[in-house]
Motif scaffolding. Structure first.
Motif, mmCIF file in Angstrom:
data_model
loop_
_atom_site.group_PDB
_atom_site.id
_atom_site.type_symbol
_atom_site.label_atom_id
_atom_site.label_comp_id
_atom_site.label_asym_id
_atom_site.label_seq_id
_atom_site.Cartn_x
_atom_site.Cartn_y
_atom_site.Cartn_z
ATOM 1 N N SER A 441 5.766 -30.675 34.433
ATOM 2 C CA SER A 441 4.757 -31.726 34.305
ATOM 3 C C SER A 441 3.967 -31.658 33.007
ATOM 4 N N ASP A 442 4.298 -30.705 32.114
ATOM 5 C CA ASP A 442 3.569 -30.580 30.848
ATOM 6 C C ASP A 442 3.598 -31.890 30.070
ATOM 7 N N ASP A 443 2.438 -32.269 29.521
ATOM 8 C CA ASP A 443 2.371 -33.474 28.708
ATOM 9 C C ASP A 443 3.201 -33.286 27.441
ATOM 10 N N LEU A 444 3.840 -34.357 26.980
ATOM 11 C CA LEU A 444 4.709 -34.270 25.793
ATOM 12 C C LEU A 444 3.955 -33.795 24.559
ATOM 13 N N THR A 445 2.677 -34.134 24.478
ATOM 14 C CA THR A 445 1.916 -33.804 23.264
ATOM 15 C C THR A 445 1.594 -32.322 23.152
ATOM 16 N N ILE A 446 1.784 -31.554 24.233
ATOM 17 C CA ILE A 446 1.494 -30.111 24.160
ATOM 18 C C ILE A 446 2.734 -29.271 24.455
ATOM 19 N N ARG A 447 3.920 -29.885 24.361
ATOM 20 C CA ARG A 447 5.131 -29.137 24.705
ATOM 21 C C ARG A 447 5.441 -28.021 23.720
ATOM 22 N N ASP A 448 4.937 -28.109 22.468
ATOM 23 C CA ASP A 448 5.187 -27.059 21.481
ATOM 24 C C ASP A 448 4.076 -26.005 21.458
ATOM 25 N N ILE A 449 3.108 -26.138 22.351
ATOM 26 C CA ILE A 449 2.008 -25.174 22.416
ATOM 27 C C ILE A 449 2.369 -24.092 23.434
ATOM 28 N N ARG A 450 2.236 -22.850 23.024
ATOM 29 C CA ARG A 450 2.671 -21.721 23.864
ATOM 30 C C ARG A 450 1.486 -21.136 24.628
ATOM 31 N N TYR A 451 1.745 -20.767 25.885
ATOM 32 C CA TYR A 451 0.739 -20.143 26.743
ATOM 33 C C TYR A 451 1.246 -18.775 27.198
ATOM 34 N N ASP A 452 0.400 -17.743 27.051
ATOM 35 C CA ASP A 452 0.704 -16.414 27.564
ATOM 36 C C ASP A 452 -0.516 -15.907 28.332
ATOM 37 N N ALA A 453 -0.285 -15.260 29.456
ATOM 38 C CA ALA A 453 -1.380 -14.739 30.277
ATOM 39 C C ALA A 453 -1.443 -13.223 30.161
ATOM 40 N N VAL A 454 -2.645 -12.691 29.911
ATOM 41 C CA VAL A 454 -2.833 -11.243 29.823
ATOM 42 C C VAL A 454 -4.026 -10.835 30.673
ATOM 43 N N ASN A 455 -4.132 -9.533 30.901
ATOM 44 C CA ASN A 455 -5.226 -8.991 31.691
ATOM 45 C C ASN A 455 -5.591 -7.630 31.109
ATOM 46 N N PHE A 456 -6.820 -7.187 31.369
ATOM 47 C CA PHE A 456 -7.247 -5.886 30.879
ATOM 48 C C PHE A 456 -7.768 -5.036 32.043
ATOM 49 N N LYS A 457 -7.741 -3.739 31.869
ATOM 50 C CA LYS A 457 -8.167 -2.821 32.921
ATOM 51 C C LYS A 457 -9.646 -2.985 33.263
ATOM 52 N N ASP A 458 -10.436 -3.459 32.292
ATOM 53 C CA ASP A 458 -11.875 -3.544 32.512
ATOM 54 C C ASP A 458 -12.294 -4.800 33.269
ATOM 55 N N GLY A 459 -11.367 -5.650 33.662
ATOM 56 C CA GLY A 459 -11.766 -6.858 34.371
ATOM 57 C C GLY A 459 -10.612 -7.504 35.100
ATOM 58 N N GLU A 460 -10.932 -8.359 36.065
ATOM 59 C CA GLU A 460 -9.908 -8.996 36.870
ATOM 60 C C GLU A 460 -9.541 -10.376 36.347
ATOM 61 N N ASP A 461 -10.335 -10.938 35.426
ATOM 62 C CA ASP A 461 -10.084 -12.297 34.953
ATOM 63 C C ASP A 461 -8.817 -12.369 34.108
ATOM 64 N N THR A 462 -8.113 -13.476 34.262
ATOM 65 C CA THR A 462 -6.909 -13.726 33.465
ATOM 66 C C THR A 462 -7.301 -14.394 32.156
ATOM 67 N N HIS A 463 -6.784 -13.879 31.052
ATOM 68 C CA HIS A 463 -7.027 -14.466 29.736
ATOM 69 C C HIS A 463 -5.750 -15.169 29.284
ATOM 70 N N LEU A 464 -5.911 -16.327 28.696
ATOM 71 C CA LEU A 464 -4.760 -17.088 28.227
ATOM 72 C C LEU A 464 -4.761 -17.148 26.713
ATOM 73 N N ILE A 465 -3.667 -16.705 26.100
ATOM 74 C CA ILE A 465 -3.488 -16.829 24.661
ATOM 75 C C ILE A 465 -2.733 -18.135 24.426
ATOM 76 N N ILE A 466 -3.354 -19.055 23.695
ATOM 77 C CA ILE A 466 -2.739 -20.351 23.415
ATOM 78 C C ILE A 466 -2.431 -20.410 21.934
ATOM 79 N N GLN A 467 -1.164 -20.663 21.608
ATOM 80 C CA GLN A 467 -0.719 -20.687 20.209
ATOM 81 C C GLN A 467 -0.222 -22.070 19.827
ATOM 82 N N ASN A 468 -0.730 -22.557 18.710
ATOM 83 C CA ASN A 468 -0.271 -23.823 18.142
ATOM 84 C C ASN A 468 0.157 -23.540 16.711
ATOM 85 N N GLY A 469 1.453 -23.363 16.498
ATOM 86 C CA GLY A 469 1.926 -22.963 15.177
ATOM 87 C C GLY A 469 1.437 -21.571 14.852
#
Length: 618
Positions: A441-469
């Protein structure tokens, strides 16, 4: 290799520059809208402008009519800019009130127009600048990243661990690897990166690998050429031959001087070979010696375009200029040293060939700083981890130094990189969590944008690294508002408002899915609503728990869904959801979250002791 460990950025001395660069990115769109649509109206035409907009919704420090009156008093035209976001317009109005200048805001939609006196244009620009700075400070940047070479992952991770800082690694579609770390550790990371460069330089300079194999004929011939060149550095005859060859090279395009000037040159320097100005020699890649005397000649005065300057009568103006002979430059030394460097490269290549062809491969390792030595009996089974262990045990290297040296061992001896670096420990942190996340369902305008999910030992929240070029940002949906995330996407990733909306929507969706994979809300057969906790504990096992029950399951168990449904008295459909969610979980991520919980529990347990100690006298 050291060039790969530059970041994106983050030495402690660069922090102010980093903030300024981000500020410029944030400021650019708003400043552009502020300037590109400004127009001026004369005082005579103010009433015409006011009559067109007097009925529009108005806010700000004054109304439209009030601004017109102020303009007439000050004798100043009115300037206007449109396409302001409503929230930005409100901030401008609030700050204008502080600066005591009149502004009117027109419009009642998402985009509004700001009107102000032309005399206050500088103050409006200052207000815009302040708003952008405040927004930058307010942006809750939670994570940062920088690029690192694949073979440096182990040493960089070791360096972070030695200093108690958490990091994760993600490999992008372009093959580059990013080291992700909490933004709160930026200053410490800047120091670590500096330490890493120092360690890399020290290993590169002091750690030597010498294969115990005889030199072949090619190596002997190259070595002889190097010795001849080194001897020529102090040979005046060789220097003279070199100068003569340079002088005869017509492709260089030496400047020509008048006969009178050349007579002056030979009077002061009878042995001169070829003279030119300092700028000319530098253009050739040479530098003039500090103790060079130079010779003054008369030359035409030229303007910035290189054309002759004429006096009032149309005659050419002459001025004095200084020229230097080639012997007053480093041309000879630089050329010889470059030839030596090229030959040394050829020698190393021959050494690698000889090493690969030798049957018995013994390598002597030495550290020139400590004087320690070690020996490696090389075979095809040798891996990076083996060499790093020898470096630690025999040379006393730290984990970081040993890892860097083990990389150097491969490069210096020309080993098969794929075989040498092949080990699960080398990339154990890359792609450990959810990476390159995509939805149909990704919109066509963001199909080249990359998403990666990471986490750290000091917290439970998920961080998303978003890359555009080449640009990358970190978002934490659990701690950031949609508006804040959209601002970052627009100002730092260069996305449009539409793209930012779709990008943030996807980020929120990912965050919800990561969270939902840890639990299943169900209603049992008695009608009681309960939340079951799901946790994958290994590649083959997972647990399901309620408030008073915990069960361990294996994915390969026959009729596993029926068993879960029976154990927890829930519908089979919910049991099926539990199995699917368990399969999608990351074992590593679960371990990280468990570590975070234990840390919080430990801190909570310590709190009463600290409280009880207050007020005690010693």
């Amino acid at each position: 290799m050291s060039d790969e460990v530059t970041s994106a950025a983050l030495s402690s001395s660069q922090k102010a520059i980093e903030v300024t660069a981000e500020l410029i990115k944030l400021l650019a769109p708003l400043a552009k809208s502020l300037l590109e649509e400004v127009y001026h109206k004369s005082v005579d035409g103010i009433n015409n402008v006011g009559s067109k907009i007097v009925n529009a919704h108005s806010a700000g420090t004054v109304s439209n009519k009030g601004l017109i009156a102020e303009a007439q008093k000050a004798g100043s035209p009115i300037s206007t800019t449109s396409n302001f976001l409503a929230r930005d317009a409100e901030l401008v109005a609030a700050k204008a009130k502080e600066y005591k200048i009149p502004v009117a805001i027109v419009g009642n939609g998402e985009k509004q127009t700001i009107e102000f006196l032309d005399r206050d244009k500088g103050i409006i620009e200052q207000i815009t600048n302040e708003i952008m700075q405040e927004r930058l400070k307010g942006a809750p940047e939670t994570i940062k990243c920088f690029s690192v070479g694949e073979n440096n992952v182990s040493s960089m991770k070791a360096l972070f661990e030695e200093n108690g800082i958490e990091c994760q690694f993600i490999k992008g579609t372009n093959g580059k690897i990013s080291c992700i770390y909490p933004a709160e550790n930026s200053e410490q990371v800047a120091v670590l990166k500096s330490d890493y460069k120092v360690a890399h330089t020290n290993v590169e300079m002091n750690c030597k690998f010498t294969p115990d194999i005889p030199e072949n004929e090619s190596q002997i011939a190259i070595k002889s050429q190097i010795e001849q060149l080194e001897n020529s550095l102090g040979n005046s005859e060789a220097r003279g031959i070199f100068y003569a060859e340079i002088s005869a090279d017509e492709s260089i395009g030496f400047p020509e001087y008048s006969e009178k000037n050349m007579e002056r040159v030979y009077e002061e320097m009878p042995d001169a070979v070829k003279v030119a100005g300092k700028a000319f020699w530098e253009k050739q890649g040479y530098t003039v010696s500090e103790n060079a005397k130079g010779i003054e000649i008369t030359a035409p005065q030229l303007d910035d375009n290189g054309d002759p300057v004429l006096d009032g009568n149309g005659k050419q103006i002459f001025t004095s200029a200084t020229v230097y002979d080639i012997s007053e430059t480093n041309a000879f030394e630089k050329t010889i040293k470059q030839k030596i460097a090229d030959l040394e490269h050829d020698y190393d290549a021959e050494k690698i060939n000889a090493f690969s062809e030798a049957e018995n491969k013994t390598v002597f390792i030495s550290d020139e700083l400590s004087g320690k030595r070690a020996e490696i009996n090389f075979d095809s089974k040798l891996r990076k981890a083996d060499v790093a262990e020898i470096m630690r045990n025999e040379l006393g290297y730290s984990t970081v130094q040993a890892d860097i040296a083990a990389n150097k061992f491969c490069y210096d001896l020309g080993l098969n990189k794929e075989r040498y670096f092949a080990a699960p420990t080398q990339l154990d942190n890359i792609d450990a969590l959810k990476t390159n996340i995509r939805y149909e369902s990704d919109d066509l305008t963001i199909r080249d944008i990359r998403y990666d999910a990471v986490n750290f030992k000091d917290g439970e929240d998920t961080h998303l690294i978003i890359q555009n070029g080449d640009k990358a940002v970190g978002l934490t949906p659990a701690k950031m508002s949609e508006t804040e995330m959209k601002d970052i996407c627009v100002n730092q990733l260069g996305l449009t408002q539409y793209q930012a909306e779709k990008a943030v929507g996807k980020a929120i969706k990912i965050d919800k899915q990561v969270r939902s994979q840890m639990e299943e809300r169900t209603v049992d057969k008695r009608g009681i609503s309960e939340e079951l906790r799901i946790e994958r504990t290994s590649d083959n096992t997972f647990t399901v728990s309620s408030r008073n029950k915990l069960k361990v399951y294996n994915f390969s168990t026959i009729n596993i869904e029926e068993k879960i449904a029976d154990h927890f008295n829930i519908p089979k459909e919910n049991a099926r959801n539990i199995v699917e969610k368990a399969k999608k979980q990351s074992v590593l991520q679960n371990k990280i979250q468990n570590a975070a919980k234990k840390k919080k529990t430990s801190k909570t347990a310590e709190t009463p002791k600290i409280t009880a100690s207050k007020g005690l006298k010693h």
